[in-house]
Design a protein around this motif. Structure first.
Motif, mmCIF file in Angstrom:
data_model
loop_
_atom_site.group_PDB
_atom_site.id
_atom_site.type_symbol
_atom_site.label_atom_id
_atom_site.label_comp_id
_atom_site.label_asym_id
_atom_site.label_seq_id
_atom_site.Cartn_x
_atom_site.Cartn_y
_atom_site.Cartn_z
ATOM 1 N N LEU A 1 1.039 -1.079 0.173
ATOM 2 C CA LEU A 1 0.540 0.253 0.091
ATOM 3 C C LEU A 1 0.624 1.136 0.790
ATOM 4 C CD1 LEU A 1 -2.948 -1.381 2.367
ATOM 5 C CD2 LEU A 1 -2.700 -1.323 0.322
ATOM 6 N N LYS A 2 2.157 0.951 -0.314
ATOM 7 C CA LYS A 2 3.346 2.363 -0.384
ATOM 8 C C LYS A 2 2.637 2.934 -1.070
ATOM 9 C CE LYS A 2 6.543 -0.389 0.668
ATOM 10 N NZ LYS A 2 8.471 -0.848 0.334
ATOM 11 N N HIS A 3 2.428 2.851 -2.459
ATOM 12 C CA HIS A 3 2.092 3.979 -3.743
ATOM 13 C C HIS A 3 0.649 4.353 -3.274
ATOM 14 C CE1 HIS A 3 5.313 1.621 -5.938
ATOM 15 N NE2 HIS A 3 4.641 0.148 -5.157
ATOM 16 N N GLN A 4 0.364 4.201 -2.705
ATOM 17 C CA GLN A 4 -1.209 5.206 -2.236
ATOM 18 C C GLN A 4 -0.977 6.359 -0.652
ATOM 19 O OE1 GLN A 4 -1.586 1.985 -2.446
ATOM 20 N NE2 GLN A 4 -2.690 1.297 -4.678
ATOM 21 N N ASN A 5 0.136 6.120 -0.567
ATOM 22 C CA ASN A 5 0.377 6.605 0.933
ATOM 23 C C ASN A 5 0.479 8.057 1.042
ATOM 24 O OD1 ASN A 5 2.469 7.280 0.181
ATOM 25 N ND2 ASN A 5 4.526 6.451 1.927
ATOM 26 N N HIS A 6 -0.125 8.051 0.194
ATOM 27 C CA HIS A 6 0.380 10.207 -0.417
ATOM 28 C C HIS A 6 -1.585 10.557 -0.598
ATOM 29 C CE1 HIS A 6 -1.166 8.425 -4.164
ATOM 30 N NE2 HIS A 6 -1.899 10.456 -4.606
ATOM 31 N N LEU A 7 -2.013 10.285 -0.029
ATOM 32 C CA LEU A 7 -4.064 10.411 -0.344
ATOM 33 C C LEU A 7 -4.075 10.726 1.344
ATOM 34 C CD1 LEU A 7 -5.627 7.375 -2.532
ATOM 35 C CD2 LEU A 7 -4.921 10.124 -3.150
ATOM 36 N N LEU A 8 -2.987 10.278 2.068
ATOM 37 C CA LEU A 8 -3.174 10.170 3.457
ATOM 38 C C LEU A 8 -2.745 11.522 4.468
ATOM 39 C CD1 LEU A 8 -2.114 6.904 4.869
ATOM 40 C CD2 LEU A 8 -4.378 7.286 4.153
ATOM 41 N N GLY A 9 -1.608 12.266 3.273
ATOM 42 C CA GLY A 9 -1.432 13.146 3.723
ATOM 43 C C GLY A 9 -1.770 14.967 3.053
ATOM 44 N N ILE A 10 -3.164 14.344 2.557
ATOM 45 C CA ILE A 10 -3.823 15.637 1.938
ATOM 46 C C ILE A 10 -4.971 15.885 2.380
ATOM 47 C CG2 ILE A 10 -5.122 16.049 -0.296
ATOM 48 C CD1 ILE A 10 -3.542 14.075 -1.437
ATOM 49 N N LYS A 11 -5.797 16.960 2.391
ATOM 50 C CA LYS A 11 -6.793 17.488 3.744
ATOM 51 C C LYS A 11 -7.873 17.026 2.972
ATOM 52 C CE LYS A 11 -4.521 21.491 5.582
ATOM 53 N NZ LYS A 11 -3.714 22.403 5.931
ATOM 54 N N PRO A 12 -9.235 16.624 4.380
ATOM 55 C CA PRO A 12 -9.873 16.036 3.483
ATOM 56 C C PRO A 12 -10.879 17.411 2.976
ATOM 57 C CG PRO A 12 -9.905 15.405 5.902
ATOM 58 C CD PRO A 12 -8.804 15.832 5.033
ATOM 59 N N ASN A 13 -10.788 18.736 2.348
ATOM 60 C CA ASN A 13 -11.500 19.391 2.203
ATOM 61 C C ASN A 13 -10.393 19.751 0.652
ATOM 62 O OD1 ASN A 13 -9.623 20.779 3.904
ATOM 63 N ND2 ASN A 13 -11.247 22.154 4.654
ATOM 64 N N ALA A 14 -9.197 20.233 0.534
ATOM 65 C CA ALA A 14 -8.234 19.668 -0.076
ATOM 66 C C ALA A 14 -9.039 19.860 -1.859
ATOM 67 C CB ALA A 14 -7.111 19.429 -0.631
ATOM 68 N N LYS A 15 -8.514 20.842 -2.774
ATOM 69 C CA LYS A 15 -9.149 21.210 -4.157
ATOM 70 C C LYS A 15 -7.565 21.244 -5.075
ATOM 71 C CE LYS A 15 -12.967 24.179 -3.151
ATOM 72 N NZ LYS A 15 -13.733 23.690 -3.006
ATOM 73 N N VAL A 34 -10.343 17.043 -3.911
ATOM 74 C CA VAL A 34 -10.046 16.327 -4.572
ATOM 75 C C VAL A 34 -10.844 14.875 -4.203
ATOM 76 C CG1 VAL A 34 -7.908 14.855 -3.977
ATOM 77 C CG2 VAL A 34 -7.329 17.309 -4.032
ATOM 78 N N PHE A 35 -11.158 14.894 -3.102
ATOM 79 C CA PHE A 35 -11.598 13.789 -2.349
ATOM 80 C C PHE A 35 -13.498 13.675 -3.139
ATOM 81 C CE2 PHE A 35 -8.670 13.541 0.707
ATOM 82 C CZ PHE A 35 -7.393 12.585 -0.128
ATOM 83 N N ASP A 36 -13.926 14.045 -3.979
ATOM 84 C CA ASP A 36 -15.431 14.130 -4.054
ATOM 85 C C ASP A 36 -15.564 12.742 -4.152
ATOM 86 O OD1 ASP A 36 -17.653 14.241 -5.469
ATOM 87 O OD2 ASP A 36 -16.587 14.718 -7.475
ATOM 88 N N PRO A 37 -17.143 12.234 -3.943
ATOM 89 C CA PRO A 37 -17.229 11.069 -3.799
ATOM 90 C C PRO A 37 -17.872 10.644 -5.233
ATOM 91 C CG PRO A 37 -18.229 11.732 -1.966
ATOM 92 C CD PRO A 37 -17.644 12.870 -2.443
ATOM 93 N N ASN A 38 -18.536 11.106 -6.013
ATOM 94 C CA ASN A 38 -18.629 10.857 -7.249
ATOM 95 C C ASN A 38 -17.664 10.812 -7.966
ATOM 96 O OD1 ASN A 38 -21.082 11.040 -6.456
ATOM 97 N ND2 ASN A 38 -21.507 13.336 -6.649
ATOM 98 N N LEU A 56 -10.194 4.983 -2.658
ATOM 99 C CA LEU A 56 -9.540 4.665 -2.379
ATOM 100 C C LEU A 56 -8.704 4.969 -1.040
ATOM 101 C CD1 LEU A 56 -6.864 2.779 -3.153
ATOM 102 C CD2 LEU A 56 -5.983 4.206 -3.888
ATOM 103 N N ARG A 57 -8.969 6.311 -0.506
ATOM 104 C CA ARG A 57 -8.917 6.602 1.146
ATOM 105 C C ARG A 57 -9.137 5.784 2.081
ATOM 106 N NH1 ARG A 57 -9.073 11.385 4.036
ATOM 107 N NH2 ARG A 57 -7.826 12.584 5.229
ATOM 108 N N GLU A 58 -10.206 6.164 1.701
ATOM 109 C CA GLU A 58 -11.771 5.009 2.797
ATOM 110 C C GLU A 58 -11.342 3.927 3.155
ATOM 111 O OE1 GLU A 58 -14.599 6.927 4.773
ATOM 112 O OE2 GLU A 58 -13.147 8.670 3.978
ATOM 113 N N LEU A 59 -11.091 3.438 1.617
ATOM 114 C CA LEU A 59 -10.588 1.674 2.089
ATOM 115 C C LEU A 59 -9.129 1.701 2.651
ATOM 116 C CD1 LEU A 59 -11.239 -0.598 1.054
ATOM 117 C CD2 LEU A 59 -9.628 -0.449 -1.125
#
Length: 67
Positions: A1-15, A34-38, A56-59
């Motif tokens: 999962l190291k390739h997706q760790n960049h998603l954990l450093g992004i703020k939830p309301n980032a654009k 960035v984290f649009d459910p749609n 992916l971030r929720e997972l």
């Protein structure tokens, strides 16, 4: 999962900035969450399913209680 760790450093309301699909619009770029459910889904080979960045971030967060 190291390739997706960049998603954990992004703020939830980032654009993020995307190119405006309308060539006649005066606005060159559009800002979207960035984290649009749609949001647009891409195939994730690790999980073998189609996911957008929100899913992916929720997972990733559901895998460990420490996160």
């Amino acid at each position: 999962l190291k390739h997706q760790n960049h998603l954990l450093g992004i703020k939830p309301n980032a654009k993020k900035r995307i190119k405006n699909p309308d060539p006649y619009s005066k606005k060159k770029d559009i800002w979207v969450n960035v984290f649009d459910p749609n949001g647009e889904r891409t195939y994730n080979a690790h999980f073998k399913t189609w996911l957008n960045e929100y899913e992916l971030r929720e997972l990733l967060l559901s895998i460990s209680d420490d996160l």
